[in-house]
Design a protein around this motif. Structure first.
Motif, PDB file in Angstrom:
ATOM      1  N   ARG A  36      -8.201  58.855  75.460  1.00 42.05           N
ATOM      2  CA  ARG A  36      -8.852  58.455  76.706  1.00 42.05           C
ATOM      3  C   ARG A  36      -9.223  56.981  76.671  1.00 42.05           C
ATOM      4  O   ARG A  36      -9.660  56.452  75.662  1.00 42.05           O
ATOM      5  CB  ARG A  36     -10.102  59.302  76.935  1.00 42.05           C
ATOM      6  CG  ARG A  36     -10.817  59.036  78.251  1.00 42.05           C
ATOM      7  CD  ARG A  36     -11.986  59.965  78.434  1.00 42.05           C
ATOM      8  NE  ARG A  36     -12.910  59.899  77.304  1.00 42.05           N
ATOM      9  CZ  ARG A  36     -14.028  60.610  77.222  1.00 42.05           C
ATOM     10  NH1 ARG A  36     -14.337  61.465  78.185  1.00 42.05           N
ATOM     11  NH2 ARG A  36     -14.824  60.494  76.173  1.00 42.05           N
ATOM     12  N   ALA A  39      -5.922  58.150  80.617  1.00 43.23           N
ATOM     13  CA  ALA A  39      -5.623  58.718  79.307  1.00 43.23           C
ATOM     14  C   ALA A  39      -4.111  58.836  79.133  1.00 43.23           C
ATOM     15  O   ALA A  39      -3.373  59.016  80.115  1.00 43.23           O
ATOM     16  CB  ALA A  39      -6.283  60.079  79.132  1.00 43.23           C
ATOM     17  N   LYS A  46      -4.581  63.884  73.471  1.00 41.97           N
ATOM     18  CA  LYS A  46      -4.852  62.879  74.498  1.00 41.97           C
ATOM     19  C   LYS A  46      -5.769  61.793  73.945  1.00 41.97           C
ATOM     20  O   LYS A  46      -6.685  62.067  73.178  1.00 41.97           O
ATOM     21  CB  LYS A  46      -5.495  63.511  75.737  1.00 41.97           C
ATOM     22  CG  LYS A  46      -4.516  64.285  76.609  1.00 41.97           C
ATOM     23  CD  LYS A  46      -5.172  64.766  77.881  1.00 41.97           C
ATOM     24  CE  LYS A  46      -4.188  65.484  78.786  1.00 41.97           C
ATOM     25  NZ  LYS A  46      -3.212  64.556  79.398  1.00 41.97           N
TER      26      LYS A  46
END
Length: 226
Positions: free
Chosen positions: A119, A131, A117
């Motif tokens: 962000r 995200a 991920k």
């Protein structure tokens, strides 16, 4: 229903993989300035699978159109530099697959994921964040029950364990995954998140060969950082 031996082995292997990643992340933990570098998340999801209606030879399309798999997931993320996170999870999904006009399967799936991920902060106080995530979900069908349609009712075929004990490849699946996540901090009480996602099944098992492979859904999660 008897569970195949390899299904149990696969689930235990998934746990070992997740624990190994947790251990490696913990060894790299950065406690400078007491900034949390780890996150645990529990989430639930609902989604929609897309049929190949032509292959199903369905005339009563409305009976089969809205198939909504559901699931739960326990995930761990380790925060890296530049707002990147790497994570893994254990998941359990349950869904219904239709293969012919008068046949269906109730299928339970277990497995693990590898996730990344990135962000993006959207407020100075970091209460709200966006995200982008991607990764893979990998697993097996842990149980399958077979039903036949009689008149207006579905009847379960007893002792219909359709998972072969000695053929792992027929039940293994792998999904490519991507999502967009919105989250809101609850200060000292963790954070909540909403994540629309899509999956594409690049390796199908025998229960879902009649599907396009595309899946759209949404997750609602609760996270704690430490």
């Amino acid at each position: 229903m008897k569970q195949p031996i390899y299904a149990t082995k696969f689930y235990l292997t998934s746990i070992l993989i997740v624990l190994s990643i947790l251990t490696l992340a913990q060894e790299q933990k950065n406690v400078e300035n007491n900034v949390p570098k780890n996150e645990m998340r529990i989430s639930g999801e609902i989604s929609h699978l897309f049929h190949n209606f032509h292959d199903l030879h369905i005339t009563r399309v409305d009976d089969y159109k809205y198939i909504n798999p559901e699931g739960i997931e326990l995930a761990y993320f380790h925060i890296l530099k530049n707002d990147w996170k790497i994570g893994t999870s254990l998941f359990y999904n349950w869904s219904t697959f239709y293969t012919q006009i008068d046949e269906k399967y109730d299928c339970n799936e277990i497995g693990f994921s590898i996730l990344f991920k990135k962000r993006f902060r959207t407020s100075d106080n970091q209460k709200y964040n966006w995200a982008f995530g991607f990764g893979t979900y990998n697993g097996i069908a842990s149980s399958i029950e077979f039903y036949l349609h009689h008149r207006e009712y579905w009847s379960r075929v007893y002792n219909s364990n359709l998972i072969p004990d000695d053929n792992f490849s027929e039940n293994f699946f792998s999904d490519l995954y991507a999502d967009i996540e919105w989250s809101r901090s609850l200060n000292n009480f963790g954070k909540i998140s909403l994540s629309p996602f899509t999956k594409y099944r690049i390796i199908k098992n025998d229960t879902n060969t009649k599907y396009t492979g595309f899946q759209l859904g949404v997750k609602i999660g609760y996270s704690l950082s430490f």
